[in-house]
Design an enzyme around this catalytic site. Structure first.
Site, PDB file in Angstrom:
ATOM      1  N   ARG A  96       0.721  -1.372   0.106  1.00  8.38           N
ATOM      2  CA  ARG A  96       0.092  -0.193  -0.023  1.00  8.38           C
ATOM      3  C   ARG A  96       0.613   1.221  -0.038  1.00  8.38           C
ATOM      4  O   ARG A  96       1.975   1.229   0.873  1.00  8.38           O
ATOM      5  CB  ARG A  96      -0.912   0.047   1.405  1.00  8.38           C
ATOM      6  N   GLY A 105      -7.391   8.023  -3.317  1.00 10.93           N
ATOM      7  CA  GLY A 105      -7.559   7.096  -4.919  1.00 10.93           C
ATOM      8  C   GLY A 105      -6.304   7.426  -5.695  1.00 10.93           C
ATOM      9  O   GLY A 105      -6.300   7.117  -7.039  1.00 10.93           O
ATOM     10  N   HIS A 487     -16.801   6.231  -4.115  1.00 10.09           N
ATOM     11  CA  HIS A 487     -15.541   7.283  -4.608  1.00 10.09           C
ATOM     12  C   HIS A 487     -16.442   8.646  -4.716  1.00 10.09           C
ATOM     13  O   HIS A 487     -16.001   9.754  -4.309  1.00 10.09           O
ATOM     14  CB  HIS A 487     -15.148   6.928  -5.777  1.00 10.09           C
ATOM     15  N   TYR A 882      -4.556  46.048   7.621  1.00 12.15           N
ATOM     16  CA  TYR A 882      -5.707  45.237   6.980  1.00 12.15           C
ATOM     17  C   TYR A 882      -5.391  44.558   5.630  1.00 12.15           C
ATOM     18  O   TYR A 882      -4.559  45.145   4.913  1.00 12.15           O
ATOM     19  CB  TYR A 882      -6.828  46.330   6.958  1.00 12.15           C
TER      20      TYR A 882
HETATM   21  P1  ADP Z   1      -6.128   3.740  -0.388  1.00 13.96           P
HETATM   22  O1  ADP Z   1      -4.985   4.491   0.173  1.00 13.96           O
HETATM   23  O2  ADP Z   1      -6.780   3.795  -1.606  1.00 13.96           O
HETATM   24  O3  ADP Z   1      -7.126   3.673   0.598  1.00 13.96           O
HETATM   25  P2  ADP Z   1      -5.243   1.110   0.896  1.00 13.96           P
HETATM   26  O4  ADP Z   1      -3.835   0.966   1.013  1.00 13.96           O
HETATM   27  O5  ADP Z   1      -5.849   1.629   2.223  1.00 13.96           O
HETATM   28  O6  ADP Z   1      -5.832   2.111  -0.306  1.00 13.96           O
HETATM   29  O7  ADP Z   1      -6.061  -0.027   0.548  1.00 13.96           O
HETATM   30  C1  ADP Z   1      -7.096  -0.290  -0.470  1.00 13.96           C
HETATM   31  C2  ADP Z   1      -8.219  -1.215   0.184  1.00 13.96           C
HETATM   32  O8  ADP Z   1      -7.262  -2.564   0.647  1.00 13.96           O
HETATM   33  C3  ADP Z   1      -8.584  -0.809   1.857  1.00 13.96           C
HETATM   34  O9  ADP Z   1      -9.836  -1.182   1.539  1.00 13.96           O
HETATM   35  C4  ADP Z   1      -7.830  -1.624   2.649  1.00 13.96           C
HETATM   36  O10 ADP Z   1      -8.645  -1.725   4.056  1.00 13.96           O
HETATM   37  C5  ADP Z   1      -7.784  -2.994   2.174  1.00 13.96           C
HETATM   38  N1  ADP Z   1      -6.443  -3.613   2.532  1.00 13.96           N
HETATM   39  C6  ADP Z   1      -5.061  -2.803   2.526  1.00 13.96           C
HETATM   40  N2  ADP Z   1      -4.265  -3.742   3.092  1.00 13.96           N
HETATM   41  C7  ADP Z   1      -4.846  -4.773   3.635  1.00 13.96           C
HETATM   42  C8  ADP Z   1      -4.509  -5.986   4.245  1.00 13.96           C
HETATM   43  N3  ADP Z   1      -3.240  -6.281   4.745  1.00 13.96           N
HETATM   44  N4  ADP Z   1      -5.423  -6.905   4.670  1.00 13.96           N
HETATM   45  C9  ADP Z   1      -6.798  -6.719   4.213  1.00 13.96           C
HETATM   46  N5  ADP Z   1      -7.309  -5.623   3.411  1.00 13.96           N
HETATM   47  C10 ADP Z   1      -6.131  -4.578   3.112  1.00 13.96           C
HETATM   48 MG    MG Z   2      -7.282   3.019   2.592  1.00 12.14          MG
HETATM   49 MG    MG Z   3      -8.033   3.418  -2.991  1.00  7.01          MG
END
Ligand code: ADP
Ligand code: MG
Ligand code: MG
Length: 905
Positions: A96, A105, A487, A882
């Site tokens: 992530r 997004g 979104h 001001y």
């Molecule tokens: P964004 O920045 O777009 O929110 P995220 O990194 O939070 O992206 O992840 C996208 C989705 O994947 C989110 O719904 C997040 O909760 C889920 N997610 C991320 N990492 C994990 C994980 N280790 N286990 C389960 N779900 C995850």
């Molecule tokens: Mg997220």
């Molecule tokens: Mg996302």
């Protein structure tokens, strides 16, 4: 340099205040561990590494962090007891991204990384749930293909190649939802997905977990420079240098069956600010399923669920049976979630936006951050937190985003008009507000129409990050699918845009560019109105009225008043604008432009007569006609600003703006002045200038035709005496534009003072007034000490000052400024945000020199910059008396001034 920070099992190397290094997501994942919130273990590669990656390239960085990555993977393995890249006991991870400020997004996440055929078999066996294993697998191939291998389509009409395959398989099977696909279908998907990858990239899909991991890490770093990310940063003024962190985290599975789920939630209502825990979830789902609108998400709390059902026209029986709340379906987890959200809000002292996953009955938190919110929610939440004792007054001020106040000042639907409006559809009140506009279906159309000053409403089945640009220029957004956390809803709330989401009964046909609502077909360009506060969609344009500015808004503004040291005036040319600005908190007029008054009604005739006068006597005849008109205007403005200063600027525009260009008008003018058409034409031609901006304008007019200044000074002083007689507390300030040389202002000041003396003698009555000048020519800033000897006040006209300092024509700069910004030559448009480095230096110097020569000198600014938060803060730093800005920007400037004061404490 420490490249990686680990977290897990109640411990973490990072902390919440390390956002610059770990990104918002990573810092908060660490912090949640530290305060005892259940979070799957993982690690964060720092933003510094991203910056190095962009500077030094891939190879160098891999060499640097390789060992650390291996060690950190081992850290995850130790805590979970599984092994990455080991088919007998596999550990999957998510990769992530996370920048220092949240960029929804913008950066793409890859889930279930580490899976391959063998691993899938093991997962199927171990979990006893082959569907889960193959669902995870097909998701991974799809995400990896889209994000890492670049197969996501960039064109709006192209469909995601993987989605196309899913559609085919579903169709063949005759099912509607992904959840209806069985293990064999999912296996088929994996095979076909991989074939698509091979066809598209020419390479086999990577099966080694470490190959997958590195690919994903590169992709996150690369995504910092994708178009969407660049656009978002530009729109939100996020520096390019920041970089993003990479989070690698053990997977938890929301798709393990009916005792698993995934969801998002908010500790308070992000639309209205109401103190109500709310959110949405989906059973047997993963990752973005909830926000992507693939299935109808369910509400977390039963109360929210009932509200939702009512809006959707769903009966209580159907709701309870088909869409139960999390409280109803998994009461234990729901209770735990309620506690955790409270704990997180108490810890961060702000509304939290959280992501969670339930794996086989066990709750895990995956993200928390301060939630994006509308302007109204921003104000209400801050005041509520203040009343609850969670934050103090200064924090309320600091928490405000001044620009967002703008949303509260916008019109709302007229109650009567709404009653009689025809409701065509109902969706969810995703982001409050009132919007009317013409229907468009695509982001680029929205942009194109908006550039032609059209008001548009974007109507879509659902939105995705590709629609950002369009959404940002639309009045509002209407979607057929998606919940309160879709979104569209989240982005709209962040932008403060009105949004109705999930209006399930509307039928959008992108190809035909039509939307059908309640039996009526609307074409592109047809008018509709949407109510983001109720979720209603109305036929046609519904009338709007001004909003109520009491309550929490007023409370925040009075706090702003309490803390700010610099005052806020307004730029107003009419009593109506003056009144409005006063309501919005302006403490005076910093700029009243007299030339605008000349364009009204018949006045232009007398003005033209004055301009083409061949000699002083004729000119005085014309000026005599203008005098009573001007006096009347000034009286109205003085009355509206009773008790406050009113700064009136003497005539400024280039002469030719008043000169007729059309034959018809010239003929009229000839008749009016008893001349031939030929004569008038000749005079008009003679008045044409090569460069009117640098031509016969401003004080140059008043110094070459002193009788103009004389008339205006008389009109101002007479008006002041007239209203004073009526009991108005009047404080006129007479401001001379476009001074560059001391003698220019000296001569003008003499005329003004002599005229005032004359009027006082005629009336046997006096009134206090001040004489000042605009500082808008660089030379004036350079000799500010000389000029200050003659005047009572300076007002920086930063529009002209910017124009002349840069040498950019205000009227032509649009052509290249956008390109300059794209190329990074300029970070910001200097006409919008004061160039502190250059123009700001002139402002600073002139203020310093001016005050040294005249300690009582009163100093302000009156350009567009007077309402721009960063520029306001700069003015506060220079201790200006001001800033002055247009009426609707007054609250923004007041807040920015208060923030500057609080930050300086
Ligand atoms: P964004 O920045 O777009 O929110 P995220 O990194 O939070 O992206 O992840 C996208 C989705 O994947 C989110 O719904 C997040 O909760 C889920 N997610 C991320 N990492 C994990 C994980 N280790 N286990 C389960 N779900 C995850
Ligand atoms: Mg997220
Ligand atoms: Mg996302």
């Amino acid at each position: 340099m420490k490249a990686i920070y680990t977290f897990g099992n109640g411990q973490a190397e990072g902390r919440a205040d390390m956002k610059d290094l770990l990104g918002g997501k990573g810092a908060n994942l660490a912090e949640m561990n530290l305060i005892g919130v259940p979070v799957p273990p993982g690690f964060t590669i720092t933003t510094e590494i991203c910056t190095l990656y962009n500077q030094k390239g891939r190879e160098a960085v891999v060499q640097m962090i390789k060992d650390d990555v291996m060690k950190s993977v081992a850290h995850i393995e130790k805590l979970t007891g599984n092994k990455f890249n080991d088919p007998s006991n596999p550990q999957l991870v998510s990769v992530r991204s996370g920048a220092p400020v949240s960029m929804p997004g913008m950066m793409d996440t890859v889930l279930n990384l580490g899976i391959n055929d063998e691993v899938a078999e093991t997962l199927a066996k171990k979990s006893g749930n082959p569907r889960f294993a193959w669902d995870s697998y097909r998701r991974f191939v799809q995400m990896y293909g889209d994000v890492v291998l670049g197969m996501k389509p960039t064109n709006k009409t192209d469909i995601d190649p993987f989605e196309a395959i899913i559609e085919e398989v579903k169709e063949k099977k005759g099912v509607k939802f992904d959840t209806e696909l069985d293990v064999d279908d999912l296996k088929e998907l994996v095979v076909r997905f991989k074939a698509a990858v091979k066809e598209n990239t020419g390479k086999d899909f990577p099966t080694d977990a470490y190959d997958q991991l590195w690919g994903a890490i590169y992709a996150v770093f690369d995504s910092w420079n994708n178009d969407r990310a660049i656009l978002y940063r530009r729109m939100n003024q996020i520096p390019e240098e920041y970089g993003t962190a990479v989070n690698v985290q053990a997977m938890v599975y929301g798709n393990m069956g009916n005792n698993s789920a995934t969801g998002v939630c908010f500790s308070r209502d992000a639309g209205t600010g109401e103190n109500l825990f709310n959110g949405e979830y989906l059973i047997n789902a993963q990752g973005e399923d909830v926000v992507a609108g693939v299935r109808t998400p369910q509400q977390i709390m039963t109360e929210g669920s009932r509200r939702w059902a009512k809006l959707q026209g769903i009966s209580e029986e159907e709701r309870a049976a088909k869409y139960p709340s999390l409280e109803e379906s998994m009461p234990e987890c729901a209770k735990q979630l309620v506690d955790i959200q409270q704990k997180l809000e108490d810890h961060y002292h702000d509304m939290q936006d959280m992501e969670f996953t339930i794996q086989d009955g066990k709750l895990w938190l995956l993200q928390t951050r301060n939630g994006k919110r509308t302007g109204a929610a921003m104000v209400k939440i801050a005041m509520d937190l203040l009343r609850e004792g969670a934050i103090d007054e200064k924090t309320v001020i600091k928490r405000m985003e001044p620009g967002k106040l703008d949303e509260l000042l916008h019109p709302v639907f007229d109650k009567a008009a709404v009653k009689s409006a025809k409701v065509m559809a109902k969706g969810l009140p995703a982001s409050p507000g009132a919007a009317t506009g013409q229907i468009v279906f695509f982001a680029d159309d929205a942009e194109e129409w908006a550039s032609r000053k059209k008001k548009v409403i974007m109507v879509r089945i659902e939105t995705s990050p590709e629609d950002l640009r369009g959404m940002s220029v639309a009045q509002g957004i209407l979607t057929a699918r998606g919940g309160m956390t879709s979104h569209a809803a989240v982005v709209a709330r962040g932008m403060g845009k009105c949004c109705v989401s999930g209006a399930g009964t509307i039928k959008v046909d992108y190809k035909a560019r039509t939307v059908e609502m309640d039996g009526k077909t609307y074409n592109e360009g047809d008018w509709i109105s949407i109510n983001g506060s109720t979720g209603e969609v109305y036929d046609g344009a519904v009338a709007t009225v001004d909003p109520d500015l009491g309550g929490d808004y007023a409370a925040v503004m009075s706090l702003a008043e309490k803390f700010s040291t610099m005052d806020v005036y307004t730029n107003a040319d009419s009593p109506r604008d003056a009144k409005k600005a006063r309501e919005l908190g302006a403490h005076g007029i910093g700029l009243c432009r007299t030339e605008h008054m000349f364009f009204e009604g018949d006045r232009i005739k007398a003005m033209r007569e004055m301009i083409i006068a061949p000699d002083e006597a004729t000119r005085r005849v014309a000026l005599a006609k203008l005098l009573p008109l001007q006096r009347g205007d000034f009286e109205g403005i003085f009355e509206a600003m009773d008790g406050y200063e009113v700064t009136i600027r003497l005539l400024d525009p280039p002469l030719h703006e008043f000169v007729p260009h059309q034959l018809e008008t010239m003929r009229e003018l000839a008749e009016q002045t008893g001349r031939t058409l030929e004569e008038v034409k000749l005079i008009c031609d003679g008045l044409e200038e090569f460069n009117p901006m640098l031509g016969h304008r401003g004080c140059r007019l008043g110094n070459t035709y002193p009788e103009i200044t004389e008339m205006q000074a008389r009109a101002i002083i007479e008006a002041a005496l007239n209203v004073k007689a009526k009991g108005v507390d009047v404080h006129p300030k007479i401001m001379v534009p476009l001074i560059g040389v001391k003698n220019e202002i000296q001569m003008q000041a003499n005329i003004i003072n002599e005229t005032a003396k004359k009027v006082f003698a005629e009336r046997g009555e006096t009134v206090a007034y001040k004489v000042g000048t605009m500082i808008e020519i660089p030379r004036a800033a350079l000799v500010a000490d000389q000029i200050a000897e003659v005047v009572d006040f300076f007002s920086f006209g930063t529009n002209d000052l910017t124009q002349m300092t840069f040498g950019y024509s205000r009227d032509d700069a649009g052509k290249f400024l956008a390109i300059y910004k794209n190329l990074g030559i300029l970070k910001e448009d200097p006409f919008q945000v004061l160039d502190q480095e250059g123009v700001g230096q002139l402002v600073e110097m002139a203020t310093r020199k001016g005050r040294a020569a005249n300690p009582d000198l009163n100093v302000g600014i009156c350009g567009e910059h007077g309402g721009e938060p960063k520029s306001v803060k700069f003015c506060n730093k220079l201790k200006l008396n001001y800033v002055s800005c247009s009426p609707y920007r007054v609250p923004i400037a007041r807040l920015a001034a208060a923030q500057a004061a609080v930050e300086a404490m």
